[in-house]
Design an enzyme around this catalytic site. Structure first.
Site, PDB file in Angstrom:
ATOM      1  N   SER A 172      -0.940  -5.004  -4.498  1.00  0.00           N
ATOM      2  CA  SER A 172      -0.389  -3.670  -4.239  1.00  0.00           C
ATOM      3  C   SER A 172      -0.667  -3.233  -2.801  1.00  0.00           C
ATOM      4  O   SER A 172      -0.151  -3.839  -1.862  1.00  0.00           O
ATOM      5  CB  SER A 172      -0.947  -2.677  -5.263  1.00  0.00           C
ATOM      6  OG  SER A 172      -0.277  -1.445  -5.184  1.00  0.00           O
TER       7      SER A 172
ATOM      8  N   HIS B 218       3.188  -3.414 -13.023  1.00  0.00           N
ATOM      9  CA  HIS B 218       2.571  -3.601 -11.706  1.00  0.00           C
ATOM     10  C   HIS B 218       1.442  -4.631 -11.789  1.00  0.00           C
ATOM     11  O   HIS B 218       1.359  -5.558 -10.980  1.00  0.00           O
ATOM     12  CB  HIS B 218       2.037  -2.250 -11.237  1.00  0.00           C
ATOM     13  CG  HIS B 218       1.716  -2.169  -9.780  1.00  0.00           C
ATOM     14  ND1 HIS B 218       2.525  -2.683  -8.784  1.00  0.00           N
ATOM     15  CD2 HIS B 218       0.651  -1.607  -9.134  1.00  0.00           C
ATOM     16  CE1 HIS B 218       1.978  -2.439  -7.601  1.00  0.00           C
ATOM     17  NE2 HIS B 218       0.836  -1.798  -7.795  1.00  0.00           N
TER      18      HIS B 218
ATOM     19  N   ASP C 290       2.825  -7.946  -6.147  1.00  0.00           N
ATOM     20  CA  ASP C 290       3.567  -6.693  -6.306  1.00  0.00           C
ATOM     21  C   ASP C 290       3.172  -5.699  -5.215  1.00  0.00           C
ATOM     22  O   ASP C 290       2.548  -4.655  -5.478  1.00  0.00           O
ATOM     23  CB  ASP C 290       3.367  -6.066  -7.680  1.00  0.00           C
ATOM     24  CG  ASP C 290       4.576  -5.215  -8.078  1.00  0.00           C
ATOM     25  OD1 ASP C 290       5.711  -5.628  -7.774  1.00  0.00           O
ATOM     26  OD2 ASP C 290       4.394  -4.145  -8.671  1.00  0.00           O
TER      27      ASP C 290
END
Length: 426
Positions: free
Chosen positions: A133, A227, A157
């Site tokens: 992330s 996610h 992601d």
């Protein structure tokens, strides 16, 4: 790793970067590295490769549930230094925008450490950064500080909010390392949508992941499941127990329609394998610059599916539309797939192709069951006359399976034994 709570998130935290070293000698317990004298630790071997593992936004303050397993998988692959970048103080806050600002500061901290490593004999070509992330962009900022000379960046992601649409200098991009790969699993919410690396993987289309909640009433999993799936998929590739093939393709629809099974661009190497072992295709991927790939997964480990390209030729005089269900049997067990992502068009003597991905490998295939469900319309056709159905395995170099002259009645199972395919063109 620093363990905080939601109370800390509400109060907000000031950035404090801690570096936790794991090696074969201390695989189960990280040792805190001193920023001033990191090489005083006897387990830190500068001649060994170093992998940085960088988490992202932590709105609840708790350590990532996947952390220790990820470290163990990495160290089982080879002798290396694994440095967990603990910036939980700075990542824990209800104010996401404040956390985003901290990513540059974390990158500056890592840049200082890597520069010390370089000055003491470590090679930038031995460094792999794995960022989750916001950690993906931290990896990018760090790599940019070394003019892209770091060996590899893996972005799991990469965060989308505050980064979508930004200039490459404001986010991760392919120039940040010699090789950059990005996995997309939540591009319609927390993740980044567009290409970021030399190869970008869009698991299950890049948005909704199988097994993840579809309702907000499912609690926190509704927000983080898609996610977080990127981490578990990549961990599976590090573990190496169930390889996943990534197919270069322009769109997920084309992938599902079976239009992207040819990987001739990679010559004898074939289609790339997703994840940790994609380095075998690295040179060609860097030459291609940015390659978009797709694959499907199961909802839990083992994530890999087993694919067949399905080609069907019908001989009904009138046009038919509908869906197919295919079931494979080997005498002891079976696996099934419903081809319902869109209504298939069946036209006389025109080959219809689609991709069928099964949740496990059933070998040898002794029987196949088909079911035809006509699409709803003014006059849905009730029978599909099949001149040829051919199932071509996409793994294991197995021979195609065929059957000729079948009649499929509406919503009725038809089971048959496949036979070797004849060399015929329709």
């Amino acid at each position: 790793m620093t363990d905080l709570s939601f109370k800390d998130s509400i109060a907000g935290t000031s950035l404090d970067v801690r570096l936790l070293l794991y090696t074969w000698a201390n695989i189960s317990c990280g040792q805190l590295l001193s920023h001033q004298e990191p090489f005083n630790n006897p387990h830190f071997n500068l001649s060994s490769p170093t992998t940085f593992l960088i988490h992202g936004y932590r709105p609840t303050g708790s350590p990532p549930v996947w952390l220790h397993t990820f470290v163990e998988f990495l160290l089982k692959r080879r002798d290396m230094n694994v440095i967990v970048v603990d910036w939980n103080r700075g990542a824990t806050s209800v104010n996401y925008w404040k956390v985003v600002k901290n990513t540059r500061k974390v990158a500056a901290n890592l840049t200082e450490l890597i520069q010390k490593m370089k000055d003491n004999g470590a090679k930038l070509s031995s460094i792999h950064m794995i960022g989750v992330s916001l950690g993906a962009h931290i990896s990018g900022f760090t790599g940019a500080n070394f003019n892209g000379e770091i060996d590899r960046i893996t972005a799991l992601d990469p965060a989308g909010p505050e980064f979508n649409g930004k200039d490459p200098s404001e986010r991760l991009d392919p120039t940040d390392a010699k090789f950059v790969e990005a996995l997309h699993t939540d591009m319609d919410a927390l993740g980044y949508r567009n290409l970021l690396g030399h190869i970008d993987y869009y698991a299950n289309g890049g948005a909704d992941q199988p097994g993840c909640p579809k309702s907000i009433f499912s609690g926190s999993q509704y927000f983080k499941c898609d996610h977080q799936r990127s981490v578990f998929l990549y961990m599976s590739s590090v573990n190496g127990s169930c390889p996943i093939t990534a197919y270069p393709c322009e769109s997920y629809t084309d992938f599902l329609d079976g239009k992207c099974m040819d990987c001739g661009m990679f010559k004898s190497a074939g289609c790339p394998v997703f994840g940790y072992d994609v380095v075998h295709w690295r040179e060609q991927l860097v030459e291609l610059n940015q390659t978009r790939t797709y694959f499907q997964t199961n909802e839990a480990s083992p994530f890999c599916k087993f694919g067949y390209k399905v080609d069907i030729v019908t001989w009904n005089q009138k046009l038919h539309w509908g869906y197919l269900t295919i079931k494979l049997h080997n005498g002891k067990e079976e696996t099934q797939v419903e081809l319902n992502h869109k209504s298939l068009k069946f036209e006389r003597y025109v080959e219809t192709s689609v991709l069928a991905q099964f949740d496990r490998d059933i070998q040898p295939v002794k029987e196949i069951t088909l079911k035809f469900c006509p699409a709803k319309g003014l006059r849905p056709r009730k029978k599909l006359r099949v001149l040829l159905i051919r199932l071509t395995p996409l793994q294991n170099n197995l021979r195609p399976l065929c059957r000729y002259d079948l009649l499929l009645e509406k919503n009725t199972d038809v089971t048959f034994r496949p036979i070797p395919c004849e060399d015929s063109n329709f």
